[in-house]
Design a protein around this motif. Structure first.
Motif, PDB file in Angstrom:
ATOM      1  N   ASP A  85       0.832  -1.217   0.000  1.00 32.96           N
ATOM      2  CA  ASP A  85       0.000   0.000   0.000  1.00 32.96           C
ATOM      3  C   ASP A  85       0.862   1.261   0.000  1.00 32.96           C
ATOM      4  N   ASP A  86       1.920   1.249   0.806  1.00 31.67           N
ATOM      5  CA  ASP A  86       2.807   2.419   0.872  1.00 31.67           C
ATOM      6  C   ASP A  86       3.510   2.662  -0.461  1.00 31.67           C
ATOM      7  N   LYS A  87       3.876   1.568  -1.135  1.00 30.49           N
ATOM      8  CA  LYS A  87       4.546   1.692  -2.436  1.00 30.49           C
ATOM      9  C   LYS A  87       3.588   2.284  -3.466  1.00 30.49           C
ATOM     10  N   ILE A  88       2.351   1.849  -3.435  1.00 32.21           N
ATOM     11  CA  ILE A  88       1.345   2.382  -4.363  1.00 32.21           C
ATOM     12  C   ILE A  88       1.134   3.872  -4.119  1.00 32.21           C
ATOM     13  N   LYS A  89       1.017   4.253  -2.849  1.00 29.11           N
ATOM     14  CA  LYS A  89       0.832   5.667  -2.504  1.00 29.11           C
ATOM     15  C   LYS A  89       2.019   6.511  -2.965  1.00 29.11           C
ATOM     16  N   ALA A  90       3.222   5.957  -2.820  1.00 29.48           N
ATOM     17  CA  ALA A  90       4.420   6.685  -3.238  1.00 29.48           C
ATOM     18  C   ALA A  90       4.392   6.970  -4.740  1.00 29.48           C
ATOM     19  N   TYR A  91       3.973   6.002  -5.529  1.00 36.30           N
ATOM     20  CA  TYR A  91       3.898   6.202  -6.977  1.00 36.30           C
ATOM     21  C   TYR A  91       2.791   7.194  -7.342  1.00 36.30           C
ATOM     22  N   ILE A  92       1.679   7.132  -6.627  1.00 32.11           N
ATOM     23  CA  ILE A  92       0.599   8.098  -6.872  1.00 32.11           C
ATOM     24  C   ILE A  92       1.084   9.515  -6.572  1.00 32.11           C
ATOM     25  N   ASN A  93       1.854   9.665  -5.505  1.00 30.17           N
ATOM     26  CA  ASN A  93       2.401  10.977  -5.146  1.00 30.17           C
ATOM     27  C   ASN A  93       3.373  11.499  -6.208  1.00 30.17           C
ATOM     28  N   GLU A  94       3.944  10.574  -6.985  1.00 30.53           N
ATOM     29  CA  GLU A  94       4.845  10.974  -8.066  1.00 30.53           C
ATOM     30  C   GLU A  94       4.073  11.334  -9.334  1.00 30.53           C
TER      31      GLU A  94
ATOM     32  N   SER B 166      -1.112   7.322 -12.243  1.00 26.26           N
ATOM     33  CA  SER B 166      -2.527   7.019 -12.073  1.00 26.26           C
ATOM     34  C   SER B 166      -2.652   5.845 -11.093  1.00 26.26           C
ATOM     35  N   GLN B 167      -3.845   5.627 -10.568  1.00 26.37           N
ATOM     36  CA  GLN B 167      -4.058   4.538  -9.617  1.00 26.37           C
ATOM     37  C   GLN B 167      -3.665   3.195 -10.223  1.00 26.37           C
ATOM     38  N   SER B 168      -4.145   2.942 -11.452  1.00 28.43           N
ATOM     39  CA  SER B 168      -3.870   1.646 -12.083  1.00 28.43           C
ATOM     40  C   SER B 168      -2.384   1.466 -12.376  1.00 28.43           C
ATOM     41  N   ARG B 169      -1.749   2.539 -12.851  1.00 35.29           N
ATOM     42  CA  ARG B 169      -0.324   2.435 -13.156  1.00 35.29           C
ATOM     43  C   ARG B 169       0.493   2.287 -11.868  1.00 35.29           C
ATOM     44  N   ALA B 170       0.085   2.983 -10.822  1.00 37.44           N
ATOM     45  CA  ALA B 170       0.784   2.893  -9.533  1.00 37.44           C
ATOM     46  C   ALA B 170       0.698   1.470  -8.986  1.00 37.44           C
ATOM     47  N   GLU B 171      -0.476   0.866  -9.069  1.00 37.45           N
ATOM     48  CA  GLU B 171      -0.647  -0.502  -8.575  1.00 37.45           C
ATOM     49  C   GLU B 171       0.188  -1.479  -9.391  1.00 37.45           C
ATOM     50  N   ARG B 172       0.139  -1.305 -10.716  1.00 36.27           N
ATOM     51  CA  ARG B 172       0.884  -2.206 -11.605  1.00 36.27           C
ATOM     52  C   ARG B 172       2.386  -2.100 -11.353  1.00 36.27           C
ATOM     53  N   THR B 173       2.897  -0.881 -11.215  1.00 36.58           N
ATOM     54  CA  THR B 173       4.328  -0.672 -11.005  1.00 36.58           C
ATOM     55  C   THR B 173       4.761  -1.163  -9.629  1.00 36.58           C
ATOM     56  N   ALA B 174       3.938  -0.892  -8.624  1.00 39.36           N
ATOM     57  CA  ALA B 174       4.267  -1.320  -7.258  1.00 39.36           C
ATOM     58  C   ALA B 174       4.391  -2.840  -7.175  1.00 39.36           C
ATOM     59  N   LYS B 175       3.526  -3.545  -7.907  1.00 37.87           N
ATOM     60  CA  LYS B 175       3.532  -5.008  -7.850  1.00 37.87           C
ATOM     61  C   LYS B 175       4.740  -5.609  -8.557  1.00 37.87           C
ATOM     62  N   GLU B 176       5.448  -4.797  -9.340  1.00 37.90           N
ATOM     63  CA  GLU B 176       6.686  -5.273  -9.956  1.00 37.90           C
ATOM     64  C   GLU B 176       7.809  -5.349  -8.922  1.00 37.90           C
ATOM     65  N   TRP B 177       7.649  -4.607  -7.828  1.00 37.15           N
ATOM     66  CA  TRP B 177       8.695  -4.528  -6.810  1.00 37.15           C
ATOM     67  C   TRP B 177       8.283  -5.123  -5.471  1.00 37.15           C
ATOM     68  N   VAL B 178       6.995  -5.145  -5.208  1.00 34.34           N
ATOM     69  CA  VAL B 178       6.513  -5.651  -3.923  1.00 34.34           C
ATOM     70  C   VAL B 178       5.536  -6.801  -4.164  1.00 34.34           C
ATOM     71  N   ALA B 179       5.784  -7.925  -3.523  1.00 31.90           N
ATOM     72  CA  ALA B 179       4.924  -9.097  -3.712  1.00 31.90           C
ATOM     73  C   ALA B 179       3.575  -8.895  -3.032  1.00 31.90           C
ATOM     74  N   LEU B 180       2.554  -9.481  -3.633  1.00 33.11           N
ATOM     75  CA  LEU B 180       1.240  -9.466  -3.014  1.00 33.11           C
ATOM     76  C   LEU B 180       1.275 -10.275  -1.725  1.00 33.11           C
ATOM     77  N   PRO B 181       0.537  -9.858  -0.720  1.00 37.42           N
ATOM     78  CA  PRO B 181       0.464 -10.664   0.508  1.00 37.42           C
ATOM     79  C   PRO B 181       0.042 -12.097   0.186  1.00 37.42           C
ATOM     80  N   GLY B 182       0.741 -13.033   0.793  1.00 38.94           N
ATOM     81  CA  GLY B 182       0.475 -14.436   0.494  1.00 38.94           C
ATOM     82  C   GLY B 182       1.414 -15.014  -0.541  1.00 38.94           C
ATOM     83  N   THR B 183       2.178 -14.127  -1.228  1.00 41.74           N
ATOM     84  CA  THR B 183       3.114 -14.610  -2.245  1.00 41.74           C
ATOM     85  C   THR B 183       4.539 -14.110  -1.979  1.00 41.74           C
ATOM     86  N   SER B 184       4.778 -13.604  -0.779  1.00 45.70           N
ATOM     87  CA  SER B 184       6.107 -13.083  -0.438  1.00 45.70           C
ATOM     88  C   SER B 184       6.910 -14.108   0.354  1.00 45.70           C
TER      89      SER B 184
END
Length: 247
Positions: free
Chosen positions: A137-146, A149-167
């Motif tokens: 969530d913090d990574k997504i917010k950081a990208y939004i602050n940059e 867009s919401q969708s792009r922030a989520e997509r980019t964040a998931k390239e660097w941070v694993a979804l819960p349950g897959t880390s």
């Protein structure tokens, strides 16, 4: 009269010929459709056989066998942590925690590094589901602050941070290792680990050039315990954990 009759016969023959030509064209078109259909089915069968006999790397990510050994469990964006997974933790001097079973090997590796004048520290160890979610969530917010867009922030964040349950951090057998900056640099630590970690049962989990297989970008700080035998084979062959199970 005969001329008229002749013309009628010619027209009749032409009509018959035209009808026959149309029928031939129709048959040829139908035959062509059947032939194309047979070719397509044949090609599909070949492709299915190829995928069955020689699965692609991406396909294999979805069918990695579940290891009976706790230290060889594969967790990535395609393979979630088993619901019944449990871990007993040991707390390190800096407050980070790891699976108690890997602690002796981690300590041995750090002692060896310090003898060589390299001073590593565990920056991140075990994480709970909620902690992993907060990091995402913090990574997504950081990208939004940059300005993302919401969708792009989520997509980019998931390239660097694993979804819960897959880390892997939720397993307790993976650690992010950096340097004690007062004594070493991160590059010195990463170089030492890359050359020596396998001797203590740890592998560089996300190597360069393996993102399409591991699902994660290169992380020179992320090390994962797999046991000495598997670690040495993975190191010597220059492969990642997913490829170890493929082959």
């Amino acid at each position: 009269m005969y001329a008229i009759r002749y013309k009628e016969l010619v027209k009749k023959d032409e009509g018959i010929n035209n009808n026959m030509a149309k029928k031939r064209d129709k048959k040829n078109k139908l035959r062509g459709k059947w032939l194309r259909g047979i070719i397509i089915v044949y090609l599909l069968l070949i492709l299915c056989n190829l995928f069955h006999e020689f699965p692609s790397r991406l396909g294999n990510l979805h069918s990695i066998p579940v290891s009976e050994e706790w230290y060889l469990i594969v967790v990535n964006r395609w393979n979630e942590i088993p619901e019944d997974y449990r871990v007993e933790l040991t707390e390190l001097s800096n407050g980070q925690k790891v699976d108690s079973r890997i602690y002796p090997y981690l300590q041995e590796m750090f002692d060896a590094a310090r003898k060589d004048g390299i001073y590593p520290v565990v920056r991140e160890g075990y994480r709970t589901y909620d902690e992993q979610q907060k990091i995402l969530d913090d990574k997504i917010k950081a990208y939004i602050n940059e300005g993302y867009s919401q969708s792009r922030a989520e997509r980019t964040a998931k390239e660097w941070v694993a979804l819960p349950g897959t880390s892997e951090h939720q397993l307790g057998i993976a650690v992010d290792i950096n340097a004690d900056k007062s004594k070493s640099s991160n590059d010195e630590v990463y170089t030492w680990l890359a050359a020596n970690a396998h001797n203590y049962g740890f592998i560089l989990r996300y190597p360069q050039g393996k993102q399409e297989i591991t699902g994660t970008s290169y992380e020179p700080w992320h090390y994962r315990y797999v046991g000495v035998d598997a670690a040495r084979e993975i190191y010597e062959r220059g492969i990642c954990l997913e490829e170890y199970f493929e082959q």
